[in-house]
Structures are given as C-alpha cells and as structure tokens.
Design a protein around this motif. Structure first.
Motif, PDB file in Angstrom:
ATOM      1  N   CYS A 161       0.836  -1.202   0.000  1.00 33.23           N
ATOM      2  CA  CYS A 161       0.000   0.000   0.000  1.00 33.23           C
ATOM      3  C   CYS A 161       0.870   1.251   0.000  1.00 33.23           C
ATOM      4  O   CYS A 161       0.620   2.200  -0.756  1.00 33.23           O
ATOM      5  CB  CYS A 161      -0.928  -0.027   1.212  1.00 33.23           C
ATOM      6  SG  CYS A 161      -1.929   1.459   1.430  1.00 33.23           S
ATOM      7  N   ARG A 162       1.904   1.265   0.823  1.00 24.35           N
ATOM      8  CA  ARG A 162       2.776   2.439   0.918  1.00 24.35           C
ATOM      9  C   ARG A 162       3.503   2.715  -0.387  1.00 24.35           C
ATOM     10  O   ARG A 162       3.782   3.871  -0.712  1.00 24.35           O
ATOM     11  CB  ARG A 162       3.769   2.256   2.060  1.00 24.35           C
ATOM     12  CG  ARG A 162       3.159   2.388   3.436  1.00 24.35           C
ATOM     13  CD  ARG A 162       4.073   1.792   4.486  1.00 24.35           C
ATOM     14  NE  ARG A 162       5.430   2.252   4.332  1.00 24.35           N
ATOM     15  CZ  ARG A 162       6.049   3.095   5.154  1.00 24.35           C
ATOM     16  NH1 ARG A 162       5.389   3.569   6.186  1.00 24.35           N
ATOM     17  NH2 ARG A 162       7.294   3.447   4.957  1.00 24.35           N
ATOM     18  N   CYS A 195       6.028   6.526   1.402  1.00 23.57           N
ATOM     19  CA  CYS A 195       4.648   6.410   1.897  1.00 23.57           C
ATOM     20  C   CYS A 195       3.746   7.240   0.981  1.00 23.57           C
ATOM     21  O   CYS A 195       3.439   8.396   1.267  1.00 23.57           O
ATOM     22  CB  CYS A 195       4.523   6.882   3.344  1.00 23.57           C
ATOM     23  SG  CYS A 195       2.905   6.481   4.053  1.00 23.57           S
ATOM     24  N   GLY A 238       2.284   2.014  -3.312  1.00 23.64           N
ATOM     25  CA  GLY A 238       1.308   2.261  -4.372  1.00 23.64           C
ATOM     26  C   GLY A 238       1.190   1.151  -5.381  1.00 23.64           C
ATOM     27  O   GLY A 238       0.875   1.392  -6.557  1.00 23.64           O
ATOM     28  N   PRO A 275       0.538   6.899   0.347  1.00 24.76           N
ATOM     29  CA  PRO A 275      -0.752   7.326   0.910  1.00 24.76           C
ATOM     30  C   PRO A 275      -0.682   8.651   1.649  1.00 24.76           C
ATOM     31  O   PRO A 275      -1.659   9.398   1.688  1.00 24.76           O
ATOM     32  CB  PRO A 275      -1.117   6.174   1.856  1.00 24.76           C
ATOM     33  CG  PRO A 275      -0.432   4.994   1.286  1.00 24.76           C
ATOM     34  CD  PRO A 275       0.861   5.520   0.748  1.00 24.76           C
ATOM     35  N   HIS A 276       0.473   8.953   2.246  1.00 23.53           N
ATOM     36  CA  HIS A 276       0.632  10.230   2.929  1.00 23.53           C
ATOM     37  C   HIS A 276       1.394  11.249   2.090  1.00 23.53           C
ATOM     38  O   HIS A 276       1.759  12.325   2.584  1.00 23.53           O
ATOM     39  CB  HIS A 276       1.322  10.028   4.267  1.00 23.53           C
ATOM     40  CG  HIS A 276       0.458   9.314   5.268  1.00 23.53           C
ATOM     41  ND1 HIS A 276       0.870   8.191   5.945  1.00 23.53           N
ATOM     42  CD2 HIS A 276      -0.813   9.548   5.672  1.00 23.53           C
ATOM     43  CE1 HIS A 276      -0.106   7.783   6.741  1.00 23.53           C
ATOM     44  NE2 HIS A 276      -1.135   8.587   6.588  1.00 23.53           N
ATOM     45  N   ARG A 295      -6.883   3.874   4.019  1.00 22.44           N
ATOM     46  CA  ARG A 295      -7.055   3.974   2.579  1.00 22.44           C
ATOM     47  C   ARG A 295      -8.493   3.672   2.166  1.00 22.44           C
ATOM     48  O   ARG A 295      -8.941   4.101   1.113  1.00 22.44           O
ATOM     49  CB  ARG A 295      -6.097   3.018   1.857  1.00 22.44           C
ATOM     50  CG  ARG A 295      -4.634   3.328   2.102  1.00 22.44           C
ATOM     51  CD  ARG A 295      -4.283   4.729   1.631  1.00 22.44           C
ATOM     52  NE  ARG A 295      -4.330   4.870   0.188  1.00 22.44           N
ATOM     53  CZ  ARG A 295      -4.401   6.031  -0.462  1.00 22.44           C
ATOM     54  NH1 ARG A 295      -4.488   7.164   0.220  1.00 22.44           N
ATOM     55  NH2 ARG A 295      -4.417   6.063  -1.783  1.00 22.44           N
ATOM     56  N   PRO A 353      -3.437  -0.974  -6.274  1.00 24.66           N
ATOM     57  CA  PRO A 353      -4.361  -0.876  -5.130  1.00 24.66           C
ATOM     58  C   PRO A 353      -5.525  -1.851  -5.185  1.00 24.66           C
ATOM     59  O   PRO A 353      -5.952  -2.363  -4.142  1.00 24.66           O
ATOM     60  CB  PRO A 353      -4.848   0.579  -5.222  1.00 24.66           C
ATOM     61  CG  PRO A 353      -3.763   1.306  -5.952  1.00 24.66           C
ATOM     62  CD  PRO A 353      -3.207   0.324  -6.934  1.00 24.66           C
TER      63      PRO A 353
END
Length: 716
Positions: free
Chosen positions: A368-369, A646, A371, A648-649, A459, A374
């Motif tokens: 997830c981190r 990361c 990418g 997502p952030h 997420r 997904p």
C-alpha cells in the motif's frame, strides 16, 4: 532460512568446489568439471525430485581433466576440460567444451576442438543414472531405492523411470547420433585437425507420463529461449544504478541478477512470479523467507512482492491439521512438489512458522505504501483479516497478549522463528528454551501488522477501524516493553519461555524490534550500543548471539554466526531510530563482506571477528545464491540513502548518510506506484528526485507513520 523442517541438523552442501545452476523449479549441482557424481548431493533436480543422480563424461574411457568453468548466467555454465593425451602423445590436443543450460530439465551442448595437426578419432560416452530421489532425502543423506524402476532405449533416446506410491517420475534423454544402451550414450567422432565436432543432448523430466517441454529447444537460438528472455526482461525492467564505487555497483548488479534467478512461477498462474528461498535446496516458496526478501527488494520489483503475497494467500490455512500444522488464517512456512513431500511435510504445504502470518499483513501494508496495484491489494484484505484472527485466536493460545509457538507433533519444527534450528533459542547460560516460546521479534512483527492494517483501513476511509488497530498496537507495545525489557542487563529478552520467564541471551533479534518500531524510544540508545558492542558486532555484520553467551560458537548455524539479512534489518532499525552512524557501520560491514565474496553474499558466514581474520570466514553449508542474502544489499542501500516511501501520505523521504568512498549516486526508474522516479545524490550528499507521482513530495524527515513516537509509531 532454516533447515528442512524434519531434519534437526544443518544443511548438506555440495562442497566448496560445486557449481550450482538454477532456473525456476529446476537446478543442477555438479562438480567443477561438470560431472554429477553418484553417492553425493550432486544431481539435476526438477520440482523437488532428482531426475539425474549421475552424469559422467568420458573421452576414450578416460576422465576429462577440468580446466575452468565460466558461468555467464545463473542457469548457464561453460565447463572447459582437456582430453588426456593419446598413447604415444606427449601433450593433449583435444579441448572439451560442455555448455550446460538448466531449465525444465537440462540441455548440454558438447564440443570437441582438435588443436592438433592430425585428425582425432574419439569415442565420447555419457553415463546417466536417475534415482528419482526426493530433495529431502538427498539433502539429508538418506537416499534409498523406492518403487519399481524401468529403462527404455532406442536410436538416440534413453528413458528412465520409476513408479512409486501411485505416481511416476521419469527422465527422457535425447541425443541425435548417439548409440544408446541402459545408462549409457555413446558418440563416435572424428575431429579434423584444427576443427570441431558438435552434439547436443536434451534431458527432460516426465511427470506421470507427461513430458515437460524443454526450456532450451534445439531449433531455437539460446538467446530466444524462455529463461534467456525472462532474464533479459528482468534486467531491463528494473531500476538502473550509477555509483562511483565499482565494488558496490558489482554487488548490486549481482544481487539483482540472483534475485531474478530465484524467481519461480506459480503453476496455477504462470504469469505470477514469486521468490524462492535459495539454492540449491530451497527452490520453493517459503513464507518467512519470501516475504522478507520481497520487503527488502520492493524498490527493485514491487510486483514480485505482490505475486508472493497472492500465492501465499491462496494457500492460507483454512482448517486445523496437527500433522501439517495448518490452522485457519495461518500463512504457510513451505510449499513443496516432490512425491515424498507427503511423508516429510504431511502434505505438500507445511505451516509450522510463527512469523510468516504477521509478516504477511506487514507486507500488504508496504505494498500500500509503495502504491502497488491498489485493487489487487484490496482483494487481499480478507486474507489479512484472517491472518490477524489467527494471531489472536491461535498465535496467542494462552491469552497473555503475546504470540508464541509450540509444535503440534514431534514431526514439526521445534523452533518456528527465523532461527529455526533445534538449538536456536537459548538463555545466557546456554540452556535451551522450553516451549511455548514467545519471541521478541515476533511481537514486533505483530505490532507492525496492526499498524499496517490501520494504514489499509485509512485507505478505505475506515477511520474507526484504523483507530482500533492502532489501539491494539499501542497496547502490545506497552506490554512488550514491560515484559521483555531486562533492566539489569540493558537489553531485551530474546523470548519468554513456557513458564513466562525471560530468555535472557544477548542476540541480534532486538534489532528487528527496532525495525518494527516496538522499542520504547528511551530504551533505544542502550539497544543501539549493545548491537554495536564487540560482543555482537564482528566487523562483517551483527552476530546472532553475543560472544559472552554460553552457547556462543562462531561456526554454528544460529549461535554466533552472521546472517547478512539479519544485519541489514538491524541497520534499518537503527536508522529508523536515528542512529545513523551505527547503521552506517553495519551497512558498510555488510557491503565489505559482499565484496570479499565477489559481490554475492552467502546465506550466512562464520562469526569470527574482523580483527582476528582479514577476510570473512565462509560457513561451509551456506546456500548461495540465497534470497534474503541477495536482497540484503538492496536494503542496506536504502538504509544509507535514508529512503522510505509512503505514497498514501504523499511523501518520499531521502536523508542520505552515504560513505564518501561510494561517491555520487544516480538511480533511474525507481517504481513508485505508476510512476518511475530518478534519484541523484551528489558528492556532498544532497539528494534530488524527479518523476514523483502527482501529490507526492520529497522530504528529509520521517513520515508520521514511520516516525518513532511514544504513542503512535508506524510499520517499517
């Protein structure tokens, strides 16, 4: 990576003069002249069965004197030898080439080159034997005849087979122009002066009467064969590195090439690669080994990690079976193909590992981190939740809040963490810990798994779910630091034993606890100093067990040896907590060891101090190439770059601590989601990155989900 789980000793190697070639689920172990010698671990193996147990080349009934072996690819080698002088000759004039390609069996191109001025009449023979022994039996030195053996031969064809337990295994050897008889192929050649003679031999496996298509057909140029194409695509698709130090560049190239060779492909999904644990004996999917390798090699190929997660998920436990140690939600330890796997494993899948299940959830968080696809990661969420249910219902059997293990029967692994030899967990006085055993690093993996699941919930915009998993992480961290810290020693216990007493040995495992972030920040300085103390740091890496401990033995498998992957994880943990100088010392030591081994790190090395011997001392039975050892330099490079991702952030962190001797660095084609980024680090250590995904920025500070904090540190 530990032993085959039914064997309590150490790995049987092929000897220091052995040559190992691998491709997919086939590998060949031979002597340096190219022969496979009966009565040894030598052989050609396919899907965990030895389909050739002897393969001996003779010219005029004489052995060929070996000259050298040239290995260009992991699956290919050129063996050069010299035919012995003929009667009346003072010097040899016939050069013998054996060009071997391994993949779904083997192809061997034979060339006789006559360097003399007269034509050379030669009789060339190949003796072939096949015991169809299971890999377990070969590795453990307990091969015995099983079943009914048969042989068939004709013009240019020799077929050997065995029937046992309702299954058949065979091998078909085809050599145009050869006269065949039981166990022998004979060529008669007249080689012109200054001329050549050529022949090719194909060796293909036959499983239950079905011949496996050869990877290297004679009608197709070798460079167009499947293994050659996959190897070329692997090298071209990955990131490119330019670095001032050629030794470092060689190590990284070798690591990437070996990881490509250690890929195997799921038979049910031929387009899904996973990473095998190591050659020669572990060309199979291992839960712990394959996950850790995938984590370390994410910057090289994130889809290798995704494939590994998908295949492990498909074999996730669904019922309880004490023989295989399967339990609902548990991630497998080992997958095998051989006929004897049902005897050794209770089935083709064995589940006796305590750490693969939390590491699986951690891996999904890292995907997830970075990418990675997904939608594919989202499809794996039910498997993550089943894994977390296993952690709390089966892993923590006594309800004390820690995950522990005890094997279900006397057939399983006694120790089920990464140090899985029978004596791998012991106290400062050398006494073996009694189960059930709660390992320190496993609690760290569980902590990271909770935080990975919290990120995945974020997420999905599941705020309450994210907070619920963070709360579990906080509670576990508090319990861990209360129970595992040894204030009188200044380090964390290796484990809690069956009576909940601390196993007080000083070991490298607490470096894994730094890596996952479960260590309280105020105790990290003491841990860092211990890890770099003369007791643990050898100069080539971190010892598994300190020199001051009663069980210390630098030549042991787990009690004082140095494992490169272990040292790389320790370095990553130190960097996470801000101990950059400590991390850099270990990183440089690992890379120096790699240079001493020609760029290829072995599975482990002896724990002798660098001040005692100027070169690292090899461990005699170490696998090489081995997956997490091959991936260790990639993690070490990330440590030196201070690099974390990361998406997502919206951050990519780069905070280099590169030694000046490595010079400037340029990485192109680094996969970040759908983007490919370029990172440069100047000679003065300043980073620059281009090609970031939209909305992602470069920073030199940790992302909130990786920063070390009292309340909310994240997963690695």
């Amino acid at each position: 990576m530990g032993e085959g789980w039914t064997f309590a000793g150490e790995a049987t190697g092929g000897g220091s003069d052995s040559v190992t070639l691998i491709e997919g689920s086939s590998f060949c172990l031979s002597e340096r002249g190219g022969d496979l010698v009966s009565g040894t671990p030598h052989g050609l193996f396919h899907r965990d069965t030895r389909i050739l147990s002897a393969w001996r080349l003779r010219v005029d009934d004489e052995e060929v004197d070996p000259l050298t072996v040239i290995a260009q690819e992991p699956y290919e080698a050129l063996f050069l030898g010299r035919a012995r002088p003929r009667p009346g000759q003072s010097e040899a004039t016939v050069l013998v080439e054996r060009h071997r390609f391994v993949g779904a069996g083997m192809r061997e191109d034979l060339v006789l080159r006559n360097l003399g001025t007269e034509a050379a009449a030669c009789r060339l023979t190949l003796r072939a034997e096949a015991d169809f022994a299971d890999l377990f039996a070969v590795k453990e030195g307990r091969v015995e005849p099983r079943g009914q053996y048969g042989v068939d031969y004709g013009d240019g064809v020799l077929a050997l087979n065995r029937q046992w337990r309702g299954e058949s295994r065979g091998v078909r050897i085809v050599a145009e122009g050869a006269a065949c008889s039981p166990g022998r192929l004979t060529f008669r050649a007249v080689v012109p002066p200054r001329g050549e003679w050529r022949a090719s031999v194909l060796v293909t496996p036959v499983i239950d009467g079905v011949e496996t298509p050869t990877s290297f057909p004679l009608e197709r140029p070798v460079e167009q064969a499947g293994p050659s194409v996959r190897s070329s695509e692997w090298r071209q698709s990955g990131p490119r590195i330019q670095v001032g130090d050629e030794t470092l560049a060689l190590t990284l190239r070798r690591s990437c090439r070996d990881l490509g060779a250690l890929r195997i492909f799921d038979p049910e999904r031929p387009d899904t690669p996973v990473v095998a644990a190591g050659a020669p004996w572990f060309m199979a999917l291992f839960g712990r080994d394959s996950i850790l390798t995938s984590l370390m090699s994410l910057p090289l190929d994130p889809h290798l990690a995704l494939g590994t997660a998908q295949v492990l998920a498909r074999h996730q436990g669904s019922s309880a079976d004490p023989v295989t140690e399967e339990e609902p939600g548990r991630i497998p330890h080992e997958l095998r193909f051989g006929v004897e796997a049902s005897l050794a494993l209770g089935g083709t899948v064995y589940y006796g590992t305590v750490d693969a299940t939390p590491l699986f959830v951690l891996l999904l968080g890292e995907l997830c981190r970075w990418g990675v696809d997904p939608d594919a990661v989202r499809e794996l969420l039910p498997h993550a939740d089943r894994a977390l249910t296993w952690i709390e219902e089966y892993g923590d059997r006594d309800g004390d809040g820690f995950v522990e293990y005890r094997r279900a029967t006397d057939r399983g692994l006694a120790n089920q963490g990464w140090k899985d030899s029978w004596d791998g967990v012991n106290g400062a006085d050398g006494r073996i810990a009694e189960p059930p055993i709660a390992l320190a690093e496993v609690q760290g993996y569980v902590y990271a798994a909770y935080l990975a699941r919290a990120l995945l919930a974020e997420r999905l915009e599941d705020g309450s779910g994210a907070e619920r998993w963070r709360k579990r992480a906080r509670e576990l961290k508090q319990r861990f630091n209360e129970r595992f810290w040894l204030p009188g020693r200044g380090w964390y216990a290796e484990a809690l034993d069956g009576d909940k007493r601390p196993v007080d040995a000083l070991v490298s495992n607490m470096g894994h606890c730094l890596w996952t972030g479960i260590v309280d920040a105020d105790r990290a300085p003491a841990v860092a100093e211990r890890l770099l103390s003369p007791e643990l740091f050898s100069g080539w890496g971190v010892r598994t067990l300190a020199t001051s401990m009663a069980a210390y033995n630098p030549m042991s498998y787990h009690n004082g040896s140095v494992w490169p992957h272990d040292s790389a994880i320790v370095a990553a943990g130190l960097m996470r907590y801000g101990f950059a100088d400590h991390a850099r010392r270990i990183a440089e030591a690992v890379l120096d060891a790699a240079a001493a081994f020609g760029g290829r790190l072995p599975e482990l090395l002896c724990g002798f101090d660098r001040a005692e011997y100027a070169q690292p001392v090899p461990y005699p039975a170490a696998c090489s190439p081995q997956a997490w050892a091959s991936a260790a330099p990639l993690l070490v490079l990330r440590v030196l770059l201070g690099a974390e991702v990361c998406l997502p952030h919206g951050v990519v962190r780069v905070n280099p601590h590169m030694p000046p001797r490595f010079g400037p660095l340029r990485l192109t084609g680094v996969p970040l989601g759908e983007a490919r980024a370029t990172l440069t680090v100047s000679e003065d250590g300043r980073p620059r990155i281009t090609g970031l995904p939209d909305g992602v920025r470069l920073t030199d500070t940790p992302c909130p989900c990786t920063a070390v904090a009292t309340e909310l540190p994240g997963s690695p």
